[in-house]
Design a protein around this motif. Sequence first.
Motif, PDB file in Angstrom:
ATOM      1  N   LEU A   8       0.834  -1.208   0.000  1.00  0.00           N
ATOM      2  CA  LEU A   8       0.000   0.000   0.000  1.00  0.00           C
ATOM      3  C   LEU A   8       0.866   1.253   0.000  1.00  0.00           C
ATOM      4  CD1 LEU A   8      -2.967   0.956   0.149  1.00  0.00           C
ATOM      5  CD2 LEU A   8      -2.694   0.999   2.625  1.00  0.00           C
ATOM      6  N   TYR A   9       1.927   1.261   0.801  1.00  0.00           N
ATOM      7  CA  TYR A   9       2.840   2.401   0.842  1.00  0.00           C
ATOM      8  C   TYR A   9       3.495   2.625  -0.526  1.00  0.00           C
ATOM      9  CZ  TYR A   9       6.879   5.233   2.053  1.00  0.00           C
ATOM     10  OH  TYR A   9       7.827   6.220   2.091  1.00  0.00           O
ATOM     11  N   ALA A  10       3.951   1.542  -1.157  1.00  0.00           N
ATOM     12  CA  ALA A  10       4.600   1.671  -2.468  1.00  0.00           C
ATOM     13  C   ALA A  10       3.632   2.223  -3.509  1.00  0.00           C
ATOM     14  CB  ALA A  10       5.155   0.323  -2.910  1.00  0.00           C
ATOM     15  N   VAL A  11       2.391   1.761  -3.493  1.00  0.00           N
ATOM     16  CA  VAL A  11       1.396   2.250  -4.452  1.00  0.00           C
ATOM     17  C   VAL A  11       1.124   3.726  -4.224  1.00  0.00           C
ATOM     18  CG1 VAL A  11      -1.037   2.079  -5.119  1.00  0.00           C
ATOM     19  CG2 VAL A  11       0.339   0.015  -4.899  1.00  0.00           C
ATOM     20  N   PHE A  12       0.955   4.137  -2.967  1.00  0.00           N
ATOM     21  CA  PHE A  12       0.702   5.548  -2.699  1.00  0.00           C
ATOM     22  C   PHE A  12       1.891   6.422  -3.084  1.00  0.00           C
ATOM     23  CE2 PHE A  12      -2.846   4.334   0.198  1.00  0.00           C
ATOM     24  CZ  PHE A  12      -3.801   5.123  -0.416  1.00  0.00           C
ATOM     25  N   MET A  13       3.107   5.959  -2.857  1.00  0.00           N
ATOM     26  CA  MET A  13       4.274   6.744  -3.244  1.00  0.00           C
ATOM     27  C   MET A  13       4.370   6.864  -4.771  1.00  0.00           C
ATOM     28  SD  MET A  13       5.790   8.043  -0.711  1.00  0.00           S
ATOM     29  CE  MET A  13       4.208   8.280   0.048  1.00  0.00           C
ATOM     30  N   LEU A  14       4.010   5.803  -5.489  1.00  0.00           N
ATOM     31  CA  LEU A  14       4.002   5.888  -6.949  1.00  0.00           C
ATOM     32  C   LEU A  14       2.947   6.872  -7.430  1.00  0.00           C
ATOM     33  CD1 LEU A  14       4.528   2.196  -8.066  1.00  0.00           C
ATOM     34  CD2 LEU A  14       6.058   4.126  -8.453  1.00  0.00           C
ATOM     35  N   VAL A  15       1.781   6.868  -6.804  1.00  0.00           N
ATOM     36  CA  VAL A  15       0.711   7.784  -7.207  1.00  0.00           C
ATOM     37  C   VAL A  15       1.101   9.219  -6.896  1.00  0.00           C
ATOM     38  CG1 VAL A  15      -1.663   8.489  -6.687  1.00  0.00           C
ATOM     39  CG2 VAL A  15      -1.134   6.083  -7.039  1.00  0.00           C
ATOM     40  N   ILE A  16       1.644   9.461  -5.714  1.00  0.00           N
ATOM     41  CA  ILE A  16       1.995  10.824  -5.315  1.00  0.00           C
ATOM     42  C   ILE A  16       3.146  11.368  -6.155  1.00  0.00           C
ATOM     43  CG2 ILE A  16       2.962  12.190  -3.419  1.00  0.00           C
ATOM     44  CD1 ILE A  16       1.310  10.416  -1.522  1.00  0.00           C
ATOM     45  N   ASN A  17       4.139  10.547  -6.450  1.00  0.00           N
ATOM     46  CA  ASN A  17       5.329  10.988  -7.180  1.00  0.00           C
ATOM     47  C   ASN A  17       5.340  10.497  -8.619  1.00  0.00           C
ATOM     48  OD1 ASN A  17       6.458  12.208  -4.847  1.00  0.00           O
ATOM     49  ND2 ASN A  17       7.124  10.198  -4.140  1.00  0.00           N
ATOM     50  N   TRP A  18       4.197  10.382  -9.242  1.00  0.00           N
ATOM     51  CA  TRP A  18       4.125   9.806 -10.582  1.00  0.00           C
ATOM     52  C   TRP A  18       4.933  10.595 -11.604  1.00  0.00           C
ATOM     53  CZ3 TRP A  18       3.750   5.514 -12.810  1.00  0.00           C
ATOM     54  CH2 TRP A  18       3.528   5.434 -14.185  1.00  0.00           C
ATOM     55  N   ASP A  19       4.938  11.928 -11.515  1.00  0.00           N
ATOM     56  CA  ASP A  19       5.697  12.732 -12.474  1.00  0.00           C
ATOM     57  C   ASP A  19       7.185  12.413 -12.396  1.00  0.00           C
ATOM     58  OD1 ASP A  19       3.431  13.977 -13.394  1.00  0.00           O
ATOM     59  OD2 ASP A  19       3.601  15.650 -11.981  1.00  0.00           O
ATOM     60  N   GLU A  20       7.703  12.300 -11.190  1.00  0.00           N
ATOM     61  CA  GLU A  20       9.125  11.983 -11.024  1.00  0.00           C
ATOM     62  C   GLU A  20       9.435  10.584 -11.539  1.00  0.00           C
ATOM     63  OE1 GLU A  20      12.446  11.363  -7.525  1.00  0.00           O
ATOM     64  OE2 GLU A  20      10.524  12.249  -7.022  1.00  0.00           O
ATOM     65  N   VAL A  21       8.573   9.634 -11.243  1.00  0.00           N
ATOM     66  CA  VAL A  21       8.783   8.259 -11.697  1.00  0.00           C
ATOM     67  C   VAL A  21       8.750   8.198 -13.217  1.00  0.00           C
ATOM     68  CG1 VAL A  21       7.815   5.929 -11.705  1.00  0.00           C
ATOM     69  CG2 VAL A  21       7.863   7.233  -9.588  1.00  0.00           C
ATOM     70  N   ASN A  22       7.767   8.832 -13.828  1.00  0.00           N
ATOM     71  CA  ASN A  22       7.622   8.831 -15.279  1.00  0.00           C
ATOM     72  C   ASN A  22       8.830   9.483 -15.953  1.00  0.00           C
ATOM     73  OD1 ASN A  22       6.377   8.325 -17.729  1.00  0.00           O
ATOM     74  ND2 ASN A  22       5.183  10.200 -17.667  1.00  0.00           N
ATOM     75  N   ASN A  23       9.281  10.619 -15.431  1.00  0.00           N
ATOM     76  CA  ASN A  23      10.437  11.288 -16.020  1.00  0.00           C
ATOM     77  C   ASN A  23      11.704  10.468 -15.846  1.00  0.00           C
ATOM     78  OD1 ASN A  23       8.981  13.467 -16.937  1.00  0.00           O
ATOM     79  ND2 ASN A  23       9.293  14.659 -15.084  1.00  0.00           N
TER      80      ASN A  23
END
Length: 87
Positions: free
Chosen positions: A22-37
């Motif tokens: 759950l923590y990993a999913v929320f961090m991906l959702v919150i920081n999606w722009d950074e992950v995508n870039n």
Amino acid sequence: MKPGIQKRFAFIGKSLLWSILLYAVFMLVINWDEVNNTVHGRTTTTIINVSPTGEKQITDTHSNTHGNGGVMKNIVSVLRTISGFAR
């Protein structure tokens, strides 16, 4: 080990795994722009100066496509290496 204690350890283990997921999913959702870039090799560093009066002023914006992409780039490269999809 007694069955009651084994059930408690199993419950605690499952709870920990679900909380990490759950923590990993929320961090991906919150920081999606950074992950995508980071996945696409585009990183941007912005330096913001704040004056004593509280005014923010952007002084330097640097786009880095080949340098250090931060933690997410390292995580992605480790995951690709482990899974066999290394570039």
